[in-house]
Write a protein that holds these residues in place. Structure first.
Motif, PDB file in Angstrom:
ATOM      1  N   VAL A 112      15.303 -16.208  16.471  1.00 45.04           N
ATOM      2  CA  VAL A 112      14.222 -16.855  17.217  1.00 45.04           C
ATOM      3  C   VAL A 112      13.950 -18.219  16.605  1.00 45.04           C
ATOM      4  O   VAL A 112      13.537 -18.311  15.447  1.00 45.04           O
TER       5      VAL A 112
ATOM      6  N   VAL B 214       7.277 -11.864  20.215  1.00 42.06           N
ATOM      7  CA  VAL B 214       8.391 -11.616  19.294  1.00 42.06           C
ATOM      8  C   VAL B 214       7.974 -10.597  18.240  1.00 42.06           C
ATOM      9  O   VAL B 214       8.726  -9.669  17.920  1.00 42.06           O
TER      10      VAL B 214
ATOM     11  N   VAL C 258      16.065 -18.391  21.828  1.00 42.01           N
ATOM     12  CA  VAL C 258      16.369 -17.082  21.258  1.00 42.01           C
ATOM     13  C   VAL C 258      17.852 -16.804  21.458  1.00 42.01           C
ATOM     14  O   VAL C 258      18.368 -16.909  22.580  1.00 42.01           O
TER      15      VAL C 258
END
Length: 184
Positions: free
Chosen positions: A74, A90, A148
Motif C-alpha cells: 500500500v 487498509v 495498491v
C-alpha cells in the motif's frame, strides 16, 4: 479569528500529520510513538527488484518483498488526502486477513516523522517502510498516490490498483481474484 482563517489552520494541521491532537504543535507534542517493526521480505518484487528501505517503525533496513505468502503493498503519504480515507480501510483489511495476506505500507515522498504521526493517528498496526525517493511507486508504475499492488509470493505483481477510493470490501475482492483466495 475569521472562519476562513480557522478553516485554513484546520486544513493545514490535517495535511501535515505532525500533530496528534488539534491545537498541539509538533514541538509541544514530542516525537510520535508509533513503532511497528518490519518483517523481512525475501522475494524481490517485479519492477522494484532487491530494494531495502528503512522500516518506518524502528528505522532498521527492511527488504521490500513477499515472505512466503501473498503481499499487499500500500503506497501512502501523510500529505495524501485520499490516503486519509483509505487508511482505516487498509487497517480493517489487515485486521481481517493479515494471517493470509501480508500487508506492507510504503510511506512515499514523505518525512519519517510525518509518516509515523500519520500511522499513529490512524492506528495502523501493519508494518510500513519509508520511501522518500519514491523507488517503489516508480518501480511499480503507479502514477500518483494512493496505490495498491497485490504481489504473489514469487514477487510477480498480480494486480495493481491506482484509482483512489479502496474499501475493505474492494481490497478483499481484489485479493481473492488476484491470489485465488476465498477471503470473506
Amino acid at each position: 479569528m475569521s472562519a476562513v482563517a480557522a478553516l485554513a489552520l484546520v486544513a493545514l494541521a490535517g495535511c501535515t500529520g505532525e500533530s496528534p491532537e488539534p491545537g498541539v504543535s509538533s514541538e509541544d507534542a514530542g516525537d510520535p510513538t508509533w513503532s511497528v517493526a518490519c518483517a523481512p521480505g525475501s522475494a524481490p518484487i517485479e519492477g522494484v527488484g532487491d530494494l531495502e528501505l528503512d522500516c518506518l517503525g524502528d528505522g532498521a533496513k527492511a527488504a521490500v518483498g513477499p515472505e512466503g505468502k501473498p503481499l499487499m503493498v500500500v503506497l501512502w503519504a501523510s500529505w495524501c488526502v485520499p490516503c486519509r480515507d483509505e487508511a482505516p480501510e487498509v487497517e480493517a483489511f489487515y485486521q481481517a486477513h493479515g494471517d493470509e495476506v501480508d500487508v506492507l505500507g510504503v510511506d512515499t515522498a514523505d518525512t519519517r516523522d510525518a509518516g509515523r504521526w500519520f500511522a499513529e493517528d490512524f492506528g495502523m498496526t501493519f508494518p510500513s517502510v519509508s520511501d522518500p525517493d519514491e523507488a517503489v511507486r516508480i518501480g511499480l508504475g503507479v502514477p500518483a498516490l494512493p496505490g495498491v499492488a497485490f504481489v504473489n509470493p514469487d514477487g510477480s505483481v498480480a494486480e495493481l490498483v491506482v484509482e483512489p477510493g479502496v474499501t475493505t470490501e474492494s481490497l478483499t475482492e481484489t485479493a481473492n481474484a488476484a491470489f485465488g483466495l476465498e477471503l470473506s
